[in-house]
Scaffold this motif. Structure first.
Motif, PDB file in Angstrom:
ATOM      1  N   LEU A  61      -5.596   0.489  -4.628  1.00  0.00           N
ATOM      2  CA  LEU A  61      -5.817   0.109  -3.229  1.00  0.00           C
ATOM      3  C   LEU A  61      -7.012  -0.839  -3.191  1.00  0.00           C
TER       4      LEU A  61
ATOM      5  N   LEU B 157      10.009   6.078 -10.135  1.00  0.00           N
ATOM      6  CA  LEU B 157       9.759   5.104  -9.074  1.00  0.00           C
ATOM      7  C   LEU B 157      11.085   4.507  -8.608  1.00  0.00           C
TER       8      LEU B 157
ATOM      9  N   ILE C  29       2.053   1.903  -3.454  1.00  0.00           N
ATOM     10  CA  ILE C  29       1.032   2.525  -4.300  1.00  0.00           C
ATOM     11  C   ILE C  29       0.923   4.022  -3.980  1.00  0.00           C
ATOM     12  N   ARG C  30       0.859   4.318  -2.686  1.00  0.00           N
ATOM     13  CA  ARG C  30       0.696   5.721  -2.300  1.00  0.00           C
ATOM     14  C   ARG C  30       1.897   6.558  -2.729  1.00  0.00           C
ATOM     15  N   LYS C  31       3.102   5.954  -2.580  1.00  0.00           N
ATOM     16  CA  LYS C  31       4.294   6.700  -2.992  1.00  0.00           C
ATOM     17  C   LYS C  31       4.285   6.913  -4.505  1.00  0.00           C
ATOM     18  N   ALA C  32       3.837   5.891  -5.246  1.00  0.00           N
ATOM     19  CA  ALA C  32       3.840   5.988  -6.705  1.00  0.00           C
ATOM     20  C   ALA C  32       2.955   7.131  -7.191  1.00  0.00           C
ATOM     21  N   VAL C  33       1.896   7.431  -6.468  1.00  0.00           N
ATOM     22  CA  VAL C  33       1.027   8.522  -6.898  1.00  0.00           C
ATOM     23  C   VAL C  33       1.372   9.833  -6.183  1.00  0.00           C
ATOM     24  N   GLY C  34       2.510   9.861  -5.471  1.00  0.00           N
ATOM     25  CA  GLY C  34       2.998  11.156  -5.009  1.00  0.00           C
ATOM     26  C   GLY C  34       2.931  11.430  -3.519  1.00  0.00           C
ATOM     27  N   ALA C  35       2.676  10.390  -2.691  1.00  0.00           N
ATOM     28  CA  ALA C  35       2.682  10.642  -1.249  1.00  0.00           C
ATOM     29  C   ALA C  35       4.113  10.882  -0.788  1.00  0.00           C
ATOM     30  N   ARG C  36       4.311  11.895   0.042  1.00  0.00           N
ATOM     31  CA  ARG C  36       5.627  12.134   0.614  1.00  0.00           C
ATOM     32  C   ARG C  36       5.739  11.311   1.888  1.00  0.00           C
TER      33      ARG C  36
ATOM     34  N   TYR D  85      -2.878  13.984  -2.226  1.00  0.00           N
ATOM     35  CA  TYR D  85      -1.507  14.371  -1.908  1.00  0.00           C
ATOM     36  C   TYR D  85      -1.129  15.694  -2.568  1.00  0.00           C
TER      37      TYR D  85
ATOM     38  N   ARG E 139       6.315  12.813  -9.142  1.00  0.00           N
ATOM     39  CA  ARG E 139       5.445  11.661  -9.404  1.00  0.00           C
ATOM     40  C   ARG E 139       3.984  12.076  -9.341  1.00  0.00           C
ATOM     41  N   ASN E 140       3.723  12.972  -8.414  1.00  0.00           N
ATOM     42  CA  ASN E 140       2.346  13.382  -8.183  1.00  0.00           C
ATOM     43  C   ASN E 140       1.801  14.249  -9.319  1.00  0.00           C
TER      44      ASN E 140
ATOM     45  N   PRO F 296       9.826   3.696  -4.314  1.00  0.00           N
ATOM     46  CA  PRO F 296       8.443   3.227  -4.531  1.00  0.00           C
ATOM     47  C   PRO F 296       8.407   1.847  -5.175  1.00  0.00           C
ATOM     48  N   ILE F 297       9.312   1.614  -6.124  1.00  0.00           N
ATOM     49  CA  ILE F 297       9.241   0.339  -6.852  1.00  0.00           C
ATOM     50  C   ILE F 297       9.580  -0.829  -5.931  1.00  0.00           C
TER      51      ILE F 297
ATOM     52  N   ALA G 252       8.610  12.946  -4.972  1.00  0.00           N
ATOM     53  CA  ALA G 252       7.207  12.613  -4.721  1.00  0.00           C
ATOM     54  C   ALA G 252       6.314  13.622  -5.436  1.00  0.00           C
TER      55      ALA G 252
ATOM     56  N   ASP H 191       3.611  12.513   4.630  1.00  0.00           N
ATOM     57  CA  ASP H 191       2.192  12.182   4.462  1.00  0.00           C
ATOM     58  C   ASP H 191       1.921  10.791   5.009  1.00  0.00           C
ATOM     59  N   LEU H 192       2.814   9.858   4.641  1.00  0.00           N
ATOM     60  CA  LEU H 192       2.630   8.465   5.059  1.00  0.00           C
ATOM     61  C   LEU H 192       2.760   8.330   6.563  1.00  0.00           C
TER      62      LEU H 192
ATOM     63  N   GLU I 170       0.835  -1.206   0.000  1.00  0.00           N
ATOM     64  CA  GLU I 170       0.000   0.000   0.000  1.00  0.00           C
ATOM     65  C   GLU I 170       0.866   1.252   0.000  1.00  0.00           C
TER      66      GLU I 170
ATOM     67  N   LEU J 224       6.547  -1.483  -3.918  1.00  0.00           N
ATOM     68  CA  LEU J 224       5.502  -2.109  -4.737  1.00  0.00           C
ATOM     69  C   LEU J 224       5.748  -3.592  -4.948  1.00  0.00           C
TER      70      LEU J 224
END
Lengths: 406, 259
Positions: free
Chosen positions: B101, B60, A318-325, B116, B87-88, A399-400, B84, A328-329, A315, A403
């Motif tokens: 998810l 990534l 996934i969150r990192k891949a869409v830009g979570a810092r 984010y 990527r975002n 991130p990879i 990040a 944030d996590l 998870e 994942l």
């Protein structure tokens, strides 16, 4: 991202990962509840035993002569019995007008004897020479026969009353009333058997033989200048303090010195008898129980948290891949962990308190308030640590790599 | 960034994995330029390094050596938070294994990148719905991935990839787990998005999938061995050729598609 969003994400996470949330809460819940219940059981048995000690003799005061060490001019230490407890003391304490709060007085002379009957021999852990009031003061009841009377005391009758352990160890379990038994070679007749009383601390109160003081002096110990102790019964529990004060005053008068203040005589009351013997043992025992429970609870929480790490790591990927810092996590996990730990902790306290209402292996548990606080703090801390630490490590991965955890 | 800046510029990109005692070179110097509005297929056999390239292009993973400029920004030397952010905002990634998810609904998954970005809740929902609509998936909004077929899951993932209006849409074997009907469906979505001006890089090992793109880069053993435009007679591709690629991103409704 605003912190409120962290809270929202965490709530969403807790709500949607029902299995994981449920297991985490369960882990903390079990940890907290088991500590509370186990300590309550320990505490309950401690209290049960203390109340048994109370039954050992209600409102009991024991006057003991203190062995006093003193050094004379650098010589080796000499042990001296500086203050004797005598018949005069007993007589003074029996003056009801001087000691209105004293109900009964009994001198006690202890001795070590070997009893022989029908080829068996046995040494009871307690052998007492005393007077008839002792039975009431010490809280003994009779199972068979009778206790010796004042008449028997005055006539130096060689009679003896025995406890249950002596019955089984010496007489093979049969009622020995009417039998003759040899005590250090002198013949005594058994006239009574005491009802079972149980154990007080390390002392088996049923491993006892009692005989009239006069007969014991005649046949076993010889004439003694001092009794081993004088047992005193206060008129009621609320009058114990008053009785203790009267005993002290009376003894100081008979000895013409402040024997108590000088430490030559010592009055032990019920509280000090309990605290000196049993309470310390139980404090240690309870601490051990609490430590083991915390360990067990902590390991449970840790396991659940570690089991969910793999799922968690994916998870995180996934969150990192869409830009979570990272922050944030971490914010999300912190809120999640606090939330789960809080729910698990509160429900755990509830279950613990509820579980403590039932009898467990014959013990009525008594909740110790400190155990609730301790269980909460430790379980929640373990839950937080094992919820945050693996997650924060995963949040630091590329991130990879995160994942790849499937 | 200027409109003329290439979306991707790589110079001598290398990636070496430190294995157990042996260093394995996955990329041995990839130099590639992708202009705005292009639809590029990167083809290669398994083990050619194409997935590694996809991960590095998608930020990534980090390259071992070489330079990588994404939309004019040099990715090397950026901190974790800046990566990040890239990527975002600049990349939309579509994975072979979807990577949604599992416990969140389609709309929640699509909203995720916007969370984010700090986009407010109402606007988030609005934009996520628009993205789902653009892949024809509005009716799945409240379904979880396990209630959807592979093709629809990939479309939800595609909606998530474009919801932030990224400079680059990057797809790593997007049809690898799909049957041919679903593959066609997903590839049609890609074509429509490209027609609307979106820059797409698609990694694949299937020739017929790669043929749907407009430019083909072939990789073998970590090196580019072929780089040519695909001449296509397909009507979609023809329509794309007519659209002005560079200006497309400046349209007021970037997610909308030509009706």
């Amino acid at each position: 991202m605003i912190p409120l969003e962290n809270v929202r994400i965490a709530l969403q996470g807790v709500g949607s990962n029902r299995m994981r949330s449920g297991l985490t809460i369960l882990g903390i819940l079990i940890g907290v509840a088991s500590v509370i219940i186990l300590v309550a059981v320990g505490n309950g048995s401690s209290i049960a035993i203390q109340s048994r000690i109370q039954s050992l003799g209600t409102n009991l005061l024991q006057v003991q002569s203190q062995p006093v060490f003193f050094r004379a001019g650098g010589q080796t230490a000499t042990l001296t019995q500086s203050t004797n407890l005598t018949a005069a003391d007993v007589h003074a304490l029996e003056q009801h007008d001087l000691n209105p709060d004293v109900a009964a007085v009994a001198p006690v002379l202890t001795a070590s004897v070997t009893a022989t009957w029908d080829g068996n021999s046995y040494s009871p852990s307690q052998f007492l020479g005393t007077t008839p009031p002792y039975r009431r003061i010490a809280g003994y009841r009779l199972a068979h026969g009778q206790f010796f009377s004042s008449a028997q005391l005055h006539s130096h009758a060689r009679v003896v009353v025995v406890g249950q352990t002596v019955v089984s160890s010496l007489f093979g379990g049969q009622s020995p009333v009417g039998q003759s038994v040899q005590l250090n070679g002198a013949t005594f007749q058994v006239i009574g058997v005491l009802a079972a009383k149980g154990t007080s601390g390390a002392t088996n109160q049923d491993d006892v033989m009692m005989a009239p003081l006069t007969a014991v002096e005649d046949a076993i110990t010889g004439y003694q200048a001092s009794y081993s102790r004088i047992d005193v019964e206060a008129a009621s529990p609320s009058r114990e303090t008053a009785a203790e004060y009267e005993v002290a005053t009376t003894l100081d008068t008979t000895h013409h010195i402040a024997s108590l203040a000088s430490g030559n005589l010592q009055i032990l009351n019920q509280a000090s008898l309990i605290s000196t013997s049993t309470a310390q043992t139980f404090t240690t025992l309870l601490a051990a129980v609490a430590a083991i429970s915390l360990l067990v609870g902590g390991i449970g929480v840790m396991n659940i948290m570690l089991v969910t790490v793999t799922e968690r790591t994916h998870e995180i990927g996934i969150r990192k891949a869409v830009g979570a810092r990272r922050r944030d996590l971490l914010g999300q996990f912190l809120v999640e962990a606090v939330l789960l730990a809080a729910i698990g902790g509160v429900v755990g306290v509830g279950v613990g308190l509820l579980g403590s209402h039932f009898q467990i292996v014959g013990v009525t548990p008594v909740v110790a308030p400190y155990s609730v606080a301790l269980a909460l703090v430790v379980s929640v801390a373990v839950g937080l640590f094992f919820g945050l630490y693996p997650a924060s490590r995963a949040a630091g991965l590329q991130p990879i790599d995160a994942l790849r955890h499937e | 960034m200027a409109a003329g800046t290439p979306v991707i510029v790589t110079r001598q990109l290398t990636k070496t994995y430190a294995g157990a005692g042996v260093a394995v070179a996955a990329l041995r110097g990839i130099s590639l330029t992708v202009e705005r509005g292009e639809y590029l297929a990167v083809m290669g056999a398994s083990g050619s390094g194409k997935s590694t390239l996809a991960h590095i292009l998608g930020c990534l993973d980090l390259p071992t050596g070489g330079r990588y400029l994404l939309d004019g920004v040099d990715v090397r030397g950026l901190g974790e938070d800046q990566l990040a952010r890239i990527r975002n905002r600049k990349i939309g990634f579509v994975f072979q294994s979807f990577n949604l998810l599992a416990h969140a609904t389609a709309i929640e998954n699509v909203e995720l990148p916007l969370i984010y970005q700090g986009v407010a809740r109402a606007e988030r929902r609005h934009r996520a719905l628009a993205a789902l609509r653009s892949v024809g998936g509005e009716r799945w909004r409240d379904h979880r991935p396990n209630q959807l077929s592979g093709g629809t899951i990939q479309k939800v993932a595609l909606a998530r990839a474009i919801v932030t209006d990224p400079a680059l849409l990057l797809a790593d074997e997007p049809t690898g787990n799909l049957d041919s009907a679903s593959s066609d469906d997903v590839l049609a979505s890609f074509a429509r998005l490209n027609a609307a001006g979106r820059t797409i890089v698609m990694i694949t090992h299937e020739a017929d999938v790669a043929a749907r793109a407009r430019r083909l880069v072939r990789i073998r053993d970590g090196r580019v061995v072929e780089d040519r435009p695909i001449s296509s007679e397909r009507p979609v591709a023809a329509a794309v050729a007519a659209a002005p690629p560079a200006g497309a991103r400046d349209q007021p409704q970037p997610l909308g598609q030509p009706a």
